[in-house]
Design an enzyme around this catalytic site. Structure first.
Site, mmCIF file in Angstrom:
data_model
loop_
_atom_site.group_PDB
_atom_site.id
_atom_site.type_symbol
_atom_site.label_atom_id
_atom_site.label_comp_id
_atom_site.label_asym_id
_atom_site.label_seq_id
_atom_site.Cartn_x
_atom_site.Cartn_y
_atom_site.Cartn_z
ATOM 1 N N ASP A 1 6.276 0.157 15.009
ATOM 2 C CA ASP A 1 4.900 -0.246 14.703
ATOM 3 C C ASP A 1 4.211 -0.768 15.975
ATOM 4 O O ASP A 1 4.799 -1.536 16.740
ATOM 5 C CB ASP A 1 5.010 -1.363 13.644
ATOM 6 C CG ASP A 1 3.682 -1.822 13.102
ATOM 7 O OD1 ASP A 1 2.746 -1.009 13.041
ATOM 8 O OD2 ASP A 1 3.597 -3.013 12.709
ATOM 9 N N ASP B 1 -0.244 2.734 19.686
ATOM 10 C CA ASP B 1 -1.487 1.983 19.480
ATOM 11 C C ASP B 1 -2.278 1.934 20.784
ATOM 12 O O ASP B 1 -2.054 1.094 21.643
ATOM 13 C CB ASP B 1 -1.166 0.559 18.997
ATOM 14 C CG ASP B 1 -2.436 -0.265 18.786
ATOM 15 O OD1 ASP B 1 -3.543 0.257 19.048
ATOM 16 O OD2 ASP B 1 -2.314 -1.432 18.375
ATOM 17 N N HIS C 1 -3.632 -1.653 7.952
ATOM 18 C CA HIS C 1 -2.902 -2.736 8.632
ATOM 19 C C HIS C 1 -3.426 -4.074 8.108
ATOM 20 O O HIS C 1 -4.442 -4.123 7.425
ATOM 21 C CB HIS C 1 -3.088 -2.628 10.146
ATOM 22 C CG HIS C 1 -2.239 -1.555 10.754
ATOM 23 N ND1 HIS C 1 -1.260 -1.817 11.676
ATOM 24 C CD2 HIS C 1 -2.216 -0.218 10.542
ATOM 25 C CE1 HIS C 1 -0.667 -0.681 12.009
ATOM 26 N NE2 HIS C 1 -1.227 0.313 11.338
HETATM 27 P P1 13P Z 1 0.082 -8.606 8.123
HETATM 28 O O1 13P Z 1 1.115 -9.381 8.879
HETATM 29 O O2 13P Z 1 -1.273 -9.223 8.250
HETATM 30 O O3 13P Z 1 0.460 -8.343 6.709
HETATM 31 O O4 13P Z 1 -0.066 -7.179 8.849
HETATM 32 C C1 13P Z 1 1.067 -6.423 9.125
HETATM 33 C C2 13P Z 1 0.693 -5.245 9.964
HETATM 34 O O5 13P Z 1 -0.402 -4.739 9.902
HETATM 35 C C3 13P Z 1 1.705 -4.711 10.871
HETATM 36 O O6 13P Z 1 1.247 -3.620 11.596
#
Ligand code: 13P
Length: 289
Positions: free
Chosen positions: A83, A105, A214
């Protein structure tokens, strides 16, 4: 069973639901998410965020191979995803470990550079049969820009994803899914989220690949229902799962005279498991319980 994110997103499209993608920051979150997914019999995405390595929570070298092994052993389909990768080295490292999808990203880069690097990520992932997510628009909250952690909690509509730019980006890069900004924030919500439902619908019609939301934790069930109905197919979820574990651990520790870490950890796992079970119930959308 280890699968690609692309396969799971096809299932999500066919069943008009979203797949939960949970950030893994240790064995506790890993166990909580897999136990929840197994108990609800839902497919799930385990993801590792580069920012958690930069924040020294845990390194990919330690948790990455365990995520892949646990995904492989699960009885439900599980994808393992990198991620918010902001450099290609970490993406390659994850693919070498057996991750089945990556996110590049480049949302803080000039548009042309975002396209160029995302294309490199796509051709690299193709060699591994893995799928690729990228981002257009900018998310408020905690982000990693060029390996620097920054915080900007103000939601600004100018940061929202423009459907025409997103469409052009998808055509030029060949990504499998796209993270779009439409009002969510990474991290804790300090004011009630105000999501642009119509923008989600417009993006869905324009881009032709699944939309990733996200900042997915901390949103109401009604909000989830509408954005999933309008085209969100992957929900990235971390902060409110981690908060539920932290709060349960604090309550346990403050109520006991002698405190053992294994009991704190198990209390946190149980709380995070039920938080994730509830999220998975909601993401399954029109399914009856
Ligand atoms: P949150 O921690 O706000 O739930 O978002 C997680 C996220 O978007 C990881 O990429």
């Amino acid at each position: 069973m280890l699968v690609t994110t692309k396969e799971l997103l096809c299932v999500a499209n066919a069943e008009n639901k979203a797949i939960g993608a949970f950030n893994i920051t240790g064995l506790e979150t890993l166990q909580a998410v897999l136990q929840a997914a197994e108990s609800r019999k839902e497919p799930v995405i385990l993801q590792f965020a580069q920012v958690h390595e930069e924040e020294q929570i845990i390194s990919l070298n330690i948790i990455g191979p365990i995520m892949v092994m646990m995904a492989d052993q699960a009885t439900i389909p599980v994808a393992v995803h990198l991620d918010h990768g902001v450099d290609l080295h970490i993406l390659k490292k994850a693919l070498d470990m057996g991750f089945t999808s990556i996110m590049f990203d480049g949302s803080s880069l000039p548009y042309g550079e975002n396209i160029a690097y995302t294309r490199m990520a796509v051709s690299m992932a193709q060699e591994y049969g893995a799928s690729v997510e990228a981002e257009i628009g900018q998310m408020a909250g905690i982000t990693l820009n060029d390996r620097k952690i920054t915080e900007n909690r103000k939601v600004d509509r100018r940061m929202f994803t423009d459907p025409l730019i997103a469409q052009d980006f998808v055509e030029k890069t060949g990504v499998d899914c796209l993270a779009c900004a439409f009002g969510t924030v990474h991290g804790l919500y300090t004011t009630k989220p105000c999501l642009d439902y119509d923008l989600v619908k417009e993006l869905d019609a324009a881009i032709g690949v699944p939309i990733v939301m996200h900042g997915g934790s901390g949103v109401s069930e009604a909000d989830y229902d509408i954005v999933i109905e309008n085209g969100v197919r992957k929900v990235n979820y971390y902060t409110y799962m981690a908060k539920s574990g932290g709060e349960a651990a604090r309550a346990y520790a403050s109520a006991s005279d002698i405190v053992y870490f294994h009991d704190i950890a198990n209390t946190a796992i149980a709380a995070m498991r039920s938080n994730v079970e509830e999220a998975l119930r909601i993401f399954a959308h029109h399914r009856e319980d």
